[in-house]
Design an enzyme around this catalytic site. Sequence first.
Site, PDB file in Angstrom:
ATOM      1  N   GLY A   9      56.171 -18.855 -70.086  1.00 64.82           N
ATOM      2  CA  GLY A   9      56.896 -19.259 -71.299  1.00 64.82           C
ATOM      3  C   GLY A   9      58.262 -18.593 -71.371  1.00 64.82           C
ATOM      4  N   ALA A  10      58.997 -18.620 -70.237  1.00 65.94           N
ATOM      5  CA  ALA A  10      60.280 -17.889 -70.160  1.00 65.94           C
ATOM      6  C   ALA A  10      61.461 -18.707 -70.645  1.00 65.94           C
ATOM      7  CB  ALA A  10      60.517 -17.450 -68.717  1.00 65.94           C
ATOM      8  N   ASN A  11      61.215 -19.951 -71.088  1.00 66.81           N
ATOM      9  CA  ASN A  11      62.360 -20.798 -71.425  1.00 66.81           C
ATOM     10  C   ASN A  11      62.908 -20.566 -72.827  1.00 66.81           C
ATOM     11  OD1 ASN A  11      59.674 -22.379 -71.712  1.00 66.81           O
ATOM     12  ND2 ASN A  11      61.021 -23.323 -73.204  1.00 66.81           N
ATOM     13  N   GLY A  44      62.493 -18.045 -76.824  1.00 73.67           N
ATOM     14  CA  GLY A  44      61.863 -16.957 -77.585  1.00 73.67           C
ATOM     15  C   GLY A  44      61.798 -15.642 -76.825  1.00 73.67           C
ATOM     16  N   LEU A  45      60.657 -14.969 -76.963  1.00 76.72           N
ATOM     17  CA  LEU A  45      60.480 -13.632 -76.384  1.00 76.72           C
ATOM     18  C   LEU A  45      60.466 -13.687 -74.859  1.00 76.72           C
ATOM     19  CD1 LEU A  45      57.618 -12.517 -78.796  1.00 76.72           C
ATOM     20  CD2 LEU A  45      60.075 -12.126 -79.056  1.00 76.72           C
ATOM     21  N   GLY A  46      59.904 -14.759 -74.321  1.00 76.15           N
ATOM     22  CA  GLY A  46      59.845 -14.896 -72.862  1.00 76.15           C
ATOM     23  C   GLY A  46      61.243 -15.008 -72.276  1.00 76.15           C
ATOM     24  N   SER A  88      49.171  -9.827 -80.789  1.00 72.45           N
ATOM     25  CA  SER A  88      49.814 -10.092 -82.078  1.00 72.45           C
ATOM     26  C   SER A  88      49.131  -9.263 -83.152  1.00 72.45           C
ATOM     27  CB  SER A  88      49.642 -11.576 -82.412  1.00 72.45           C
ATOM     28  OG  SER A  88      49.895 -11.816 -83.777  1.00 72.45           O
ATOM     29  N   TYR A 118      43.674 -18.679 -83.831  1.00 66.43           N
ATOM     30  CA  TYR A 118      44.819 -17.907 -83.310  1.00 66.43           C
ATOM     31  C   TYR A 118      44.453 -16.425 -83.242  1.00 66.43           C
ATOM     32  CZ  TYR A 118      49.531 -16.000 -82.658  1.00 66.43           C
ATOM     33  OH  TYR A 118      50.639 -15.314 -82.155  1.00 66.43           O
TER      34      TYR A 118
HETATM   35  N1  LIG Z   1      57.297 -14.592 -82.621  1.00 69.56           N
HETATM   36  C1  LIG Z   1      56.409 -13.794 -83.208  1.00 69.56           C
HETATM   37  O1  LIG Z   1      56.600 -13.338 -84.356  1.00 69.56           O
HETATM   38  C2  LIG Z   1      55.149 -13.412 -82.506  1.00 69.56           C
HETATM   39  C3  LIG Z   1      54.257 -12.577 -83.171  1.00 69.56           C
HETATM   40  C4  LIG Z   1      53.114 -12.163 -82.526  1.00 69.56           C
HETATM   41  C5  LIG Z   1      52.869 -12.579 -81.225  1.00 69.56           C
HETATM   42  N2  LIG Z   1      53.733 -13.417 -80.604  1.00 69.56           N
HETATM   43  C6  LIG Z   1      53.401 -13.849 -79.239  1.00 69.56           C
HETATM   44  O2  LIG Z   1      54.543 -13.817 -78.403  1.00 69.56           O
HETATM   45  C7  LIG Z   1      54.407 -14.773 -77.350  1.00 69.56           C
HETATM   46  C8  LIG Z   1      55.702 -15.545 -77.209  1.00 69.56           C
HETATM   47  O3  LIG Z   1      55.885 -16.333 -78.372  1.00 69.56           O
HETATM   48  P1  LIG Z   1      57.309 -16.652 -78.995  1.00 69.56           P
HETATM   49  O4  LIG Z   1      57.356 -16.036 -80.316  1.00 69.56           O
HETATM   50  O5  LIG Z   1      58.385 -16.372 -78.028  1.00 69.56           O
HETATM   51  O6  LIG Z   1      57.137 -18.232 -79.224  1.00 69.56           O
HETATM   52  P2  LIG Z   1      57.972 -19.492 -78.707  1.00 69.56           P
HETATM   53  O7  LIG Z   1      59.419 -19.282 -78.968  1.00 69.56           O
HETATM   54  O8  LIG Z   1      57.300 -20.658 -79.310  1.00 69.56           O
HETATM   55  O9  LIG Z   1      57.738 -19.468 -77.117  1.00 69.56           O
HETATM   56  C9  LIG Z   1      56.480 -19.758 -76.583  1.00 69.56           C
HETATM   57  C10 LIG Z   1      56.619 -20.086 -75.115  1.00 69.56           C
HETATM   58  O10 LIG Z   1      55.314 -20.443 -74.631  1.00 69.56           O
HETATM   59  C11 LIG Z   1      55.444 -21.678 -73.934  1.00 69.56           C
HETATM   60  N3  LIG Z   1      54.225 -22.465 -73.919  1.00 69.56           N
HETATM   61  C12 LIG Z   1      53.555 -23.006 -74.962  1.00 69.56           C
HETATM   62  N4  LIG Z   1      52.525 -23.743 -74.518  1.00 69.56           N
HETATM   63  C13 LIG Z   1      52.547 -23.683 -73.163  1.00 69.56           C
HETATM   64  C14 LIG Z   1      51.781 -24.263 -72.126  1.00 69.56           C
HETATM   65  N5  LIG Z   1      50.783 -25.116 -72.384  1.00 69.56           N
HETATM   66  N6  LIG Z   1      52.094 -23.981 -70.842  1.00 69.56           N
HETATM   67  C15 LIG Z   1      53.125 -23.161 -70.556  1.00 69.56           C
HETATM   68  N7  LIG Z   1      53.907 -22.612 -71.482  1.00 69.56           N
HETATM   69  C16 LIG Z   1      53.627 -22.866 -72.776  1.00 69.56           C
HETATM   70  C17 LIG Z   1      56.551 -22.416 -74.687  1.00 69.56           C
HETATM   71  O11 LIG Z   1      57.035 -23.493 -73.922  1.00 69.56           O
HETATM   72  P3  LIG Z   1      57.742 -24.763 -74.648  1.00 69.56           P
HETATM   73  O12 LIG Z   1      59.105 -24.299 -75.074  1.00 69.56           O
HETATM   74  O13 LIG Z   1      57.777 -25.799 -73.589  1.00 69.56           O
HETATM   75  O14 LIG Z   1      56.884 -25.140 -75.813  1.00 69.56           O
HETATM   76  C18 LIG Z   1      57.532 -21.274 -74.849  1.00 69.56           C
HETATM   77  O15 LIG Z   1      58.233 -21.080 -73.658  1.00 69.56           O
HETATM   78  C19 LIG Z   1      53.194 -15.628 -77.727  1.00 69.56           C
HETATM   79  O16 LIG Z   1      52.094 -15.218 -76.937  1.00 69.56           O
HETATM   80  C20 LIG Z   1      52.937 -15.295 -79.187  1.00 69.56           C
HETATM   81  O17 LIG Z   1      51.576 -15.416 -79.538  1.00 69.56           O
HETATM   82  C21 LIG Z   1      54.874 -13.833 -81.209  1.00 69.56           C
END
Ligand SMILES: NC(=O)c1ccc[n+]([C@@H]2O[C@H](COP(=O)([O-])OP(=O)(O)OC[C@H]3O[C@@H](n4cnc5c(N)ncnc54)[C@H](OP(=O)(O)O)[C@@H]3O)[C@@H](O)[C@H]2O)c1
Length: 304
Positions: free
Chosen positions: A22-24, A26-28, A151, A176
């Site tokens: 998920g590097a495209n 957000g956090l990735g 999380s 979740y």
């Molecule tokens: N943001 C927060 O406040 C928060 C809080 C607690 C934990 N987290 C954790 O942090 C991690 C990163 O989340 P984020 O906040 O950066 O969210 P995000 O911006 O939604 O990014 C999520 C990433 O996961 C990818 N992804 C989703 N479904 C996938 C699949 N089927 N196969 C491959 N890649 C997939 C997305 O790809 P697409 O762009 O193609 O959808 C995107 O690159 C997650 O594990 C989340 O649970 C985040």
Amino acid sequence: MESTFDLNKIPAQNGRIAIVTGANTGLGFETALQFAKKEITVVMACRNTKKAEEAKGRILAEIPAAKIELIPLDLMDLASVRLFAETYKKQHQQLDLLINNAGIMIPPFQKTKDGFESQMGVNYLSHFLLTGLLIDLLNATPNSRVVTLSSKAHETGVIDFENLNAEKSYSKMTAYGQSKLACLLFAQELNRKLKTANKTTVSVACHPGVSTTDLGRHMNKVFYYVFMPVFQFFTHKPAKGALPTLMAALDDDVQGGDYFGPIGFKEMKGPPAKVKAKPRAYDEAIASKLWSISEELVGFEYDI
Ligand SMILES: NC(=O)c1ccc[n+]([C@@H]2O[C@H](COP(=O)([O-])OP(=O)(O)OC[C@H]3O[C@@H](n4cnc5c(N)ncnc54)[C@H](OP(=O)(O)O)[C@@H]3O)[C@@H](O)[C@H]2O)c1
């Protein structure tokens, strides 16, 4: 407690390789960007090639010498996980950092290709398989690390073995929380197994607090836009939200089993440091049972 982590003081690490799921965005994305700045080769494991190419372009615009590769990975499909690992192993003989980052939160009920509830499948079971398929390469790479994203939602999570994949009922928030607790139990159990086998690979976990990424895409839009102006005082930008991941991956003082998060108000934002998960995340009996069931579900037995 104070944060001891200063990303600026981490030296360049030319020759090391990281996979970030998920590097495209957000956090990735922020994690991949900072790895690239440290001269680490980054393999972006993403489901959407167009988005991944655009993200790669954004990194290269900032760091023209960055070594970035793309290998497709759809965590909704175990066949894609297997193909990813096979492709990676054809191209690389080492793996220094595996960042199990990709995730989804509170989507409408959906099953993965293999019939798992989507949050358990994407957030946990696919990463469980991915790590298992790459564990030989990780173990062959001195001082490699697996970093798994959890999380604060793990705090309310419960592993319900009777309803692991919403066989009986579906509550999106409960699912979740369960998936993120599963990620933590996995990180701990993996570390115990690595330690018992005297491996130098360590497994650690982290959480970003609350960060303004695309993760809220399934949230109620009215709620989101009405509360966001107030909520933003308790959140931080993805560049800050990625710091616990970066500390877990790059800090010298990391020990297997550590958990990292922001240490501001209620661990919602702030600088990164070692934090403690809720006791249920350290329950060895549940972790061991979950491990066995996960091996059965994904059809793969770990060889550590
Ligand atoms: N943001 C927060 O406040 C928060 C809080 C607690 C934990 N987290 C954790 O942090 C991690 C990163 O989340 P984020 O906040 O950066 O969210 P995000 O911006 O939604 O990014 C999520 C990433 O996961 C990818 N992804 C989703 N479904 C996938 C699949 N089927 N196969 C491959 N890649 C997939 C997305 O790809 P697409 O762009 O193609 O959808 C995107 O690159 C997650 O594990 C989340 O649970 C985040």
